[in-house]
Design a protein around this motif. Structure first.
Motif, PDB file in Angstrom:
ATOM      1  N   VAL A 165      -7.556   7.763  -0.526  1.00 44.06           N
ATOM      2  CA  VAL A 165      -6.673   8.729   0.085  1.00 44.06           C
ATOM      3  C   VAL A 165      -6.768   9.908  -0.693  1.00 44.06           C
ATOM      4  O   VAL A 165      -7.118   9.968  -2.013  1.00 44.06           O
ATOM      5  N   PRO A 166      -6.315  11.152  -0.233  1.00 41.75           N
ATOM      6  CA  PRO A 166      -6.545  12.290  -0.995  1.00 41.75           C
ATOM      7  C   PRO A 166      -5.308  12.952  -1.736  1.00 41.75           C
ATOM      8  O   PRO A 166      -5.354  13.774  -2.624  1.00 41.75           O
ATOM      9  N   ASP A 167      -3.991  12.269  -1.807  1.00 43.99           N
ATOM     10  CA  ASP A 167      -2.927  12.797  -2.205  1.00 43.99           C
ATOM     11  C   ASP A 167      -1.926  11.568  -2.717  1.00 43.99           C
ATOM     12  O   ASP A 167      -1.890  10.494  -2.200  1.00 43.99           O
ATOM     13  N   GLY A 168      -0.818  12.119  -3.404  1.00 39.73           N
ATOM     14  CA  GLY A 168       0.150  10.977  -3.549  1.00 39.73           C
ATOM     15  C   GLY A 168       0.945  10.630  -2.578  1.00 39.73           C
ATOM     16  O   GLY A 168       1.341   9.592  -2.478  1.00 39.73           O
ATOM     17  N   GLU A 169       1.417  11.461  -1.876  1.00 43.51           N
ATOM     18  CA  GLU A 169       2.279  10.999  -0.658  1.00 43.51           C
ATOM     19  C   GLU A 169       1.638  10.095   0.168  1.00 43.51           C
ATOM     20  O   GLU A 169       1.898   9.218   0.618  1.00 43.51           O
ATOM     21  N   THR A 170       0.342  10.603   0.446  1.00 47.02           N
ATOM     22  CA  THR A 170      -0.808   9.617   1.198  1.00 47.02           C
ATOM     23  C   THR A 170      -0.719   8.283   0.702  1.00 47.02           C
ATOM     24  O   THR A 170      -0.740   7.161   1.526  1.00 47.02           O
ATOM     25  N   ALA A 171      -0.936   8.253  -0.578  1.00 53.63           N
ATOM     26  CA  ALA A 171      -0.902   7.122  -1.441  1.00 53.63           C
ATOM     27  C   ALA A 171       0.372   6.146  -1.165  1.00 53.63           C
ATOM     28  O   ALA A 171       0.067   4.913  -1.214  1.00 53.63           O
ATOM     29  N   LEU A 172       1.317   6.788  -1.286  1.00 55.15           N
ATOM     30  CA  LEU A 172       2.720   6.093  -1.096  1.00 55.15           C
ATOM     31  C   LEU A 172       2.658   5.349   0.216  1.00 55.15           C
ATOM     32  O   LEU A 172       3.133   4.063   0.424  1.00 55.15           O
ATOM     33  N   SER A 173       2.309   6.091   1.227  1.00 52.64           N
ATOM     34  CA  SER A 173       2.317   5.608   2.624  1.00 52.64           C
ATOM     35  C   SER A 173       1.282   4.377   2.819  1.00 52.64           C
ATOM     36  O   SER A 173       1.726   3.525   3.486  1.00 52.64           O
ATOM     37  N   ALA A 174       0.367   4.601   2.168  1.00 53.47           N
ATOM     38  CA  ALA A 174      -0.761   3.695   2.208  1.00 53.47           C
ATOM     39  C   ALA A 174      -0.228   2.290   1.472  1.00 53.47           C
ATOM     40  O   ALA A 174      -0.627   0.976   2.101  1.00 53.47           O
ATOM     41  N   CYS A 175       0.427   2.503   0.478  1.00 52.41           N
ATOM     42  CA  CYS A 175       0.840   1.411  -0.341  1.00 52.41           C
ATOM     43  C   CYS A 175       1.798   0.589   0.559  1.00 52.41           C
ATOM     44  O   CYS A 175       1.795  -0.453   0.597  1.00 52.41           O
ATOM     45  N   ASP A 176       2.876   1.234   1.223  1.00 48.23           N
ATOM     46  CA  ASP A 176       3.537   0.638   1.836  1.00 48.23           C
ATOM     47  C   ASP A 176       3.045  -0.361   3.199  1.00 48.23           C
ATOM     48  O   ASP A 176       3.403  -1.530   3.531  1.00 48.23           O
ATOM     49  N   ALA A 177       1.865   0.333   3.798  1.00 46.86           N
ATOM     50  CA  ALA A 177       1.366  -0.225   4.957  1.00 46.86           C
ATOM     51  C   ALA A 177       0.360  -1.450   4.596  1.00 46.86           C
ATOM     52  O   ALA A 177       0.451  -2.535   5.092  1.00 46.86           O
ATOM     53  N   CYS A 218       3.151   7.334  -9.367  1.00 43.68           N
ATOM     54  CA  CYS A 218       3.163   6.034 -10.140  1.00 43.68           C
ATOM     55  C   CYS A 218       4.612   5.880 -10.009  1.00 43.68           C
ATOM     56  O   CYS A 218       5.068   4.562  -9.931  1.00 43.68           O
ATOM     57  N   LEU A 219       5.532   6.616 -10.790  1.00 38.25           N
ATOM     58  CA  LEU A 219       7.163   6.533 -10.912  1.00 38.25           C
ATOM     59  C   LEU A 219       7.638   5.927  -9.626  1.00 38.25           C
ATOM     60  O   LEU A 219       8.454   5.040  -9.707  1.00 38.25           O
ATOM     61  N   ARG A 220       7.204   6.731  -8.482  1.00 37.12           N
ATOM     62  CA  ARG A 220       7.958   6.383  -7.278  1.00 37.12           C
ATOM     63  C   ARG A 220       7.518   4.977  -6.897  1.00 37.12           C
ATOM     64  O   ARG A 220       8.196   3.903  -6.357  1.00 37.12           O
ATOM     65  N   LEU A 221       6.291   4.447  -7.055  1.00 37.41           N
ATOM     66  CA  LEU A 221       5.797   3.042  -6.822  1.00 37.41           C
ATOM     67  C   LEU A 221       6.522   1.927  -7.460  1.00 37.41           C
ATOM     68  O   LEU A 221       6.988   1.063  -6.986  1.00 37.41           O
ATOM     69  N   LYS A 222       6.651   2.473  -8.870  1.00 41.67           N
ATOM     70  CA  LYS A 222       7.516   1.546  -9.597  1.00 41.67           C
ATOM     71  C   LYS A 222       9.157   1.387  -9.435  1.00 41.67           C
ATOM     72  O   LYS A 222       9.582   0.316  -9.896  1.00 41.67           O
ATOM     73  N   ASP A 223       9.476   2.134  -8.619  1.00 43.05           N
ATOM     74  CA  ASP A 223      10.900   2.341  -8.389  1.00 43.05           C
ATOM     75  C   ASP A 223      11.000   1.300  -7.007  1.00 43.05           C
ATOM     76  O   ASP A 223      12.177   1.235  -6.605  1.00 43.05           O
ATOM     77  N   GLN A 224       9.961   1.189  -6.314  1.00 43.57           N
ATOM     78  CA  GLN A 224      10.289   0.316  -5.070  1.00 43.57           C
ATOM     79  C   GLN A 224       9.978  -0.988  -5.409  1.00 43.57           C
ATOM     80  O   GLN A 224       9.000  -1.497  -5.904  1.00 43.57           O
ATOM     81  N   ASP A 225      10.926  -1.932  -4.855  1.00 46.61           N
ATOM     82  CA  ASP A 225      10.550  -3.394  -5.114  1.00 46.61           C
ATOM     83  C   ASP A 225       9.300  -3.998  -4.341  1.00 46.61           C
ATOM     84  O   ASP A 225       8.548  -4.842  -5.011  1.00 46.61           O
ATOM     85  N   GLU A 226       8.758  -3.459  -3.324  1.00 44.53           N
ATOM     86  CA  GLU A 226       7.746  -3.654  -2.626  1.00 44.53           C
ATOM     87  C   GLU A 226       6.452  -3.491  -3.408  1.00 44.53           C
ATOM     88  O   GLU A 226       5.387  -4.171  -3.213  1.00 44.53           O
ATOM     89  N   THR A 227       6.448  -2.742  -4.337  1.00 43.51           N
ATOM     90  CA  THR A 227       5.118  -1.926  -4.849  1.00 43.51           C
ATOM     91  C   THR A 227       5.308  -2.054  -6.358  1.00 43.51           C
ATOM     92  O   THR A 227       4.264  -1.736  -7.099  1.00 43.51           O
ATOM     93  N   LYS A 228       6.393  -2.438  -7.038  1.00 41.87           N
ATOM     94  CA  LYS A 228       6.525  -2.126  -8.519  1.00 41.87           C
ATOM     95  C   LYS A 228       5.432  -3.128  -9.342  1.00 41.87           C
ATOM     96  O   LYS A 228       5.220  -2.816 -10.346  1.00 41.87           O
ATOM     97  N   HIS A 229       5.090  -4.118  -8.655  1.00 42.21           N
ATOM     98  CA  HIS A 229       4.355  -5.226  -9.149  1.00 42.21           C
ATOM     99  C   HIS A 229       2.827  -4.908  -9.024  1.00 42.21           C
ATOM    100  O   HIS A 229       1.855  -5.540  -9.963  1.00 42.21           O
ATOM    101  N   ILE A 230       2.586  -4.084  -8.387  1.00 45.24           N
ATOM    102  CA  ILE A 230       1.048  -3.614  -8.264  1.00 45.24           C
ATOM    103  C   ILE A 230       0.580  -2.815  -9.759  1.00 45.24           C
ATOM    104  O   ILE A 230       0.947  -1.894  -9.784  1.00 45.24           O
ATOM    105  N   PRO A 231      -0.674  -3.394 -10.170  1.00 48.51           N
ATOM    106  CA  PRO A 231      -1.270  -2.673 -11.089  1.00 48.51           C
ATOM    107  C   PRO A 231      -1.739  -1.347 -10.921  1.00 48.51           C
ATOM    108  O   PRO A 231      -2.191  -1.153  -9.780  1.00 48.51           O
TER     109      PRO A 231
END
Length: 83
Positions: free
Chosen positions: A33-45, A66-79
């Protein structure tokens, strides 16, 4: 054999081409993915097993992503590995 899904977020895919080739050769599935917003969406999906983040992503930086990923219960465990 599928060993896991890796999400790679970088605006310059040529910089991570070596990583893509290496991990693909060992049986990992990769999503680029090319950017952070797309990364967040892709992680959710996709719920990847590992995330590579470029520090200097356009828009939302790798650190902020990374901070936004670690703030979400669904993605906070992903290294996360910064590149």
């Amino acid at each position: 054999m599928h060993l896991g899904l890796i999400l790679m977020a970088s605006e310059n895919s040529s910089e991570i081409e070596m990583l893509v080739q290496s991990f693909s050769a060992y049986g990992f599935e990769l999503t680029l993915v090319p950017d952070g917003e797309t990364a967040l969406s892709a992680c959710d999906a996709l719920k990847p097993d590992l995330i590579f983040l470029d520090v200097t992503l356009p828009g939302l930086s790798g650190f902020d992503t990374c901070l936004r990923l670690k703030d979400q219960d669904e993605t906070k465990h992903i290294p996360v590995i910064f590149v």
